[in-house]
Design a protein around this motif. Structure first.
Motif, PDB file in Angstrom:
ATOM      1  N   UNK A   1     -13.439  -1.204  -9.916  1.00 35.99           N
ATOM      2  CA  UNK A   1     -12.860  -1.058 -11.252  1.00 35.99           C
ATOM      3  C   UNK A   1     -11.418  -1.335 -11.259  1.00 35.99           C
ATOM      4  N   UNK A   2     -10.569  -0.878 -10.050  1.00 38.66           N
ATOM      5  CA  UNK A   2      -9.280  -0.960  -9.694  1.00 38.66           C
ATOM      6  C   UNK A   2      -8.615  -2.058  -8.746  1.00 38.66           C
ATOM      7  N   UNK A   3      -9.412  -2.383  -7.776  1.00 41.98           N
ATOM      8  CA  UNK A   3      -8.957  -3.397  -6.890  1.00 41.98           C
ATOM      9  C   UNK A   3      -9.236  -3.170  -5.582  1.00 41.98           C
ATOM     10  N   UNK A   4      -8.816  -3.860  -4.640  1.00 36.85           N
ATOM     11  CA  UNK A   4      -9.257  -3.722  -3.202  1.00 36.85           C
ATOM     12  C   UNK A   4      -8.480  -2.545  -2.443  1.00 36.85           C
TER      13      UNK A   4
ATOM     14  N   UNK B   1      -5.092   2.835   1.516  1.00 37.45           N
ATOM     15  CA  UNK B   1      -4.133   2.528   0.392  1.00 37.45           C
ATOM     16  C   UNK B   1      -4.583   1.404  -0.536  1.00 37.45           C
ATOM     17  N   UNK B   2      -4.244   1.142  -1.818  1.00 35.51           N
ATOM     18  CA  UNK B   2      -4.396   0.183  -2.821  1.00 35.51           C
ATOM     19  C   UNK B   2      -3.881  -1.186  -1.993  1.00 35.51           C
ATOM     20  N   UNK B   3      -4.486  -2.202  -2.255  1.00 33.48           N
ATOM     21  CA  UNK B   3      -3.917  -3.521  -1.522  1.00 33.48           C
ATOM     22  C   UNK B   3      -2.393  -3.729  -1.943  1.00 33.48           C
ATOM     23  N   UNK B   4      -2.234  -3.254  -3.221  1.00 33.90           N
ATOM     24  CA  UNK B   4      -0.856  -3.583  -3.862  1.00 33.90           C
ATOM     25  C   UNK B   4       0.282  -2.964  -2.724  1.00 33.90           C
ATOM     26  N   UNK B   5      -0.179  -1.833  -2.186  1.00 35.40           N
ATOM     27  CA  UNK B   5       1.151  -1.124  -1.189  1.00 35.40           C
ATOM     28  C   UNK B   5       0.782  -1.221  -0.060  1.00 35.40           C
TER      29      UNK B   5
ATOM     30  N   UNK C   1       5.844   8.682  -1.825  1.00 36.66           N
ATOM     31  CA  UNK C   1       5.755   7.784  -3.051  1.00 36.66           C
ATOM     32  C   UNK C   1       4.803   7.758  -4.152  1.00 36.66           C
ATOM     33  N   UNK C   2       4.165   8.839  -3.914  1.00 39.44           N
ATOM     34  CA  UNK C   2       3.271   9.175  -5.177  1.00 39.44           C
ATOM     35  C   UNK C   2       2.287   8.204  -5.506  1.00 39.44           C
ATOM     36  N   UNK C   3       1.441   7.479  -4.514  1.00 36.24           N
ATOM     37  CA  UNK C   3       0.713   6.204  -5.116  1.00 36.24           C
ATOM     38  C   UNK C   3      -0.361   6.755  -5.906  1.00 36.24           C
ATOM     39  N   UNK C   4      -0.952   6.011  -6.851  1.00 31.16           N
ATOM     40  CA  UNK C   4      -1.933   6.101  -7.752  1.00 31.16           C
ATOM     41  C   UNK C   4      -3.433   6.744  -7.040  1.00 31.16           C
ATOM     42  N   UNK C   5      -3.711   6.326  -5.610  1.00 32.92           N
ATOM     43  CA  UNK C   5      -4.879   6.453  -4.942  1.00 32.92           C
ATOM     44  C   UNK C   5      -4.534   6.486  -3.549  1.00 32.92           C
ATOM     45  N   UNK C   6      -4.843   7.554  -2.926  1.00 34.96           N
ATOM     46  CA  UNK C   6      -4.875   7.472  -1.408  1.00 34.96           C
ATOM     47  C   UNK C   6      -6.091   8.352  -0.721  1.00 34.96           C
TER      48      UNK C   6
ATOM     49  N   UNK D   1      -9.174  -5.384   7.055  1.00 39.42           N
ATOM     50  CA  UNK D   1      -9.024  -6.653   5.877  1.00 39.42           C
ATOM     51  C   UNK D   1      -8.964  -6.080   4.600  1.00 39.42           C
ATOM     52  N   UNK D   2      -8.424  -6.445   3.514  1.00 40.70           N
ATOM     53  CA  UNK D   2      -8.468  -5.828   2.175  1.00 40.70           C
ATOM     54  C   UNK D   2      -9.867  -6.001   1.745  1.00 40.70           C
ATOM     55  N   UNK D   3     -10.320  -4.790   1.247  1.00 42.45           N
ATOM     56  CA  UNK D   3     -11.828  -4.524   0.822  1.00 42.45           C
ATOM     57  C   UNK D   3     -12.888  -4.211   1.795  1.00 42.45           C
TER      58      UNK D   3
END
Lengths: 269, 269
Positions: free
Chosen positions: B114-117, B41-45, B244-249, B67-69
Motif C-alpha cells: 500500500x505504501x512503497x518498498x 526503512x521506507x525506500x525514500x529514506x 528524524x521521526x520517520x513514518x514507518x520503521x 535490495x529495495x523490496x
C-alpha cells in the motif's frame, strides 16, 4: 630528483590544479596524503552504485560520497571543488567517452540545471598502499619501470546491485618470495585502499591467460624469485559503471587523481 | 551451564525462531557467528541512511543492505526471511513505538502493497568483539553481572547525511589497566563490529556526567584498577533514525538480534 609537488600540501596543490598551473598526472604529489578515484553519476543511479560499493568494499573502498548536488568533498578535502580540482577528467555518455577536459564546471552545472542532480563518489586508490610497500623496502615494479600498473579482468564476479554488475578487475605487482607475507600484512591493514591481495601466485586461477598481456596498463618484468600478487583494483567500479551505459558520467582520467587531506596513515582506522 | 543454542548453526536457529520455538534474546546463541542490529526503512529514506552509515562507519558498520523490496539478507544469511528470523521486533511510526511483534511479515507486506518498498539494513554488533575479548581473558563486566551493557549519549556529533543527524552513543566496559592495550588491539582489528574504542578513561571528555547512570542499559561495577573504555555503539543508528521521526520503521527489540552465517573471525577482512 625529488618529484615535483611531493612536499606541498593537498589544499595548495588542489588550488594550483584549479588555476591550471598543474595539468599532469598526480602520481607522487603531496607525499603521505591519500589520492582517490572519482566517479560522478546522476542521482537516479546513486543508490544502486552506493549499494554496489557497500557490497564490494575491497574493489570499491569509499573515502567519501558527496551530498546530491554538491560540488565538494567537504569531509576529506577542505574547500574542494570537485569539477575543477582534478587535472584531467573524462566524460562518458551511454558508455562512450565523449571528451577529456581539464575543467568540467560548465558540464556539471549544465547537467544540474537541465537534467537533475549529480552525486560524486571518491574511491580509495592503490597509490596509498604503494607508498607503504616502498617504505617497507618492498619493490613496486611499475614505479621502477615508470609505466602504468598492469591490470587484468578476472573470472571473479562482483556482487551485483541494481543496474551494476561485472567482474573484479585486479592490479598485479611482482613481489620477491621472502617479502610476500609482509606485502600481505601491510596492505591488509589498509582496507580503505583495497586491503590485502585477492590472490597470490597463480594467474590462471583468476582466468588470466597471459601475465605479460594486461587488459589495462602496461606489462612489467617479473624477475626470478618473484611471485605475481593480485589486488582488487579501482578500475573495477569504473568498468562496472561503463557496463551499465549510463546516460552521463564524469570520471578522472587515468593517473589524474583527486588529492585529499587524508594522510595515508589515517586509512588504517 | 552451556547457554542454550550455543552450538547450533545459524540457519537452524533462524528456522527455530521463524517457527516460534525460540522467542528469547539471542545473546550467546550460535557461538562464533556474528549477530546484527536490524533497521528497516521506507525506500525514500534509504539513500540518506546508507550515506549516514558510510559517513559514520564506526557507529554504523554495515554487514549487509538488502535490495529495495527484498525480504532476505541473501549475502550473509542463507534462506533468510528478515520479517520472521528475529525473535522480537519493534515497530515505530513517526518516532513512537507502536508495538512489539514476534513476526512482522504482515506489517512488512501490507506496507509494501500500500505504501512503497522497504529496505533492510544489518549493522554489526558488539557481541562479536565481546567473544574475542573473552577469548583473550579480558573480562566483560555486563556479561559477568548478567545485565545489559551501559550506554551513554556523548557530545560527539555524527557526520550528518540528509535527514539523519545526532550524536554518537557509546557503550562502556571497565577494563583492567594492564589489559587496555590488548582490548584496543583486539577490537581495532574488527572494524565491521565497531572497531577500536573512541575514548579511554575520562567520561567527562565525552560529556558523560555520571558513569553510574547510563542513558540506556544498566550500570556495572568498575573495580579498583579498572579503566572505563568507550566504544561506538549500534544504538547510535537507531537513535539517529528516531530523531528524524520517520513514518514507518521496524527494528529488532533490544537483545533480540539477527543471527548471520558470518563467522566473527571473518569480520577482520
Amino acid at each position: 630528483m625529488e618529484p615535483e609537488y611531493r612536499n606541498r600540501k593537498p589544499k595548495e596543490v588542489r588550488r594550483l590544479i584549479r588555476e591550471g598551473v598543474i595539468q599532469s598526472p598526480t602520481t607522487g604529489m603531496c607525499g603521505g596524503y591519500a589520492q582517490g578515484n572519482l566517479v560522478i553519476l546522476p542521482e537516479e543511479m546513486a543508490w544502486d552504485f552506493l549499494l554496489f560499493c557497500q557490497r564490494n568494499q575491497k574493489a570499491c573502498p569509499l573515502l567519501e560520497v558527496s551530498d546530491a548536488g554538491s560540488r565538494s568533498f567537504s569531509l576529506t578535502a577542505e574547500e574542494s571543488d570537485i569539477p575543477r580540482d582534478i587535472p584531467r577528467y573524462r566524460v562518458y555518455e551511454y558508455g562512450e567517452c565523449t571528451g577529456e577536459y581539464t575543467d568540467v564546471s560548465d558540464l556539471f552545472e549544465d547537467y544540474q540545471r537541465t537534467r537533475g542532480k549529480l552525486v560524486s563518489f571518491l574511491i580509495g586508490c592503490s597509490f596509498s598502499f604503494e607508498t607503504a610497500l616502498l617504505e617497507a623496502g618492498i619493490p613496486v615494479r611499475q614505479i621502477e619501470e615508470r609505466v602504468n600498473v598492469p591490470m587484468f579482468h578476472t573470472n571473479i564476479p562482483c556482487t551485483p546491485a541494481g543496474v551494476f554488475s561485472g567482474n573484479l578487475v585486479v592490479s598485479m605487482r611482482p613481489i620477491p618470495h621472502h617479502q610476500v607475507s609482509s606485502a600481505v600484512a601491510i596492505t591488509a591493514s589498509m582496507p580503505k585502499v583495497h586491503g590485502g591481495p585477492v590472490h597470490i601466485g597463480y594467474p590462471e586461477v583468476l582466468g588470466i591467460k597471459d601475465i605479460n598481456k594486461p587488459d589495462f596498463g602496461d606489462p612489467v618484468t617479473i624477475h626470478d624469485g618473484e611471485v605475481p600478487v593480485f589486488w582488487p583494483c579501482g578500475v573495477t567500479p569504473q568498468a562496472v559503471v561503463m557496463n551499465s551505459r549510463p546516460p552521463f558520467v564524469i570520471t578522472h582520467a587515468p593517473g589524474h587523481m583527486f588529492i585529499t587531506d587524508l594522510k595515508n596513515a589515517e586509512l588504517k582506522d
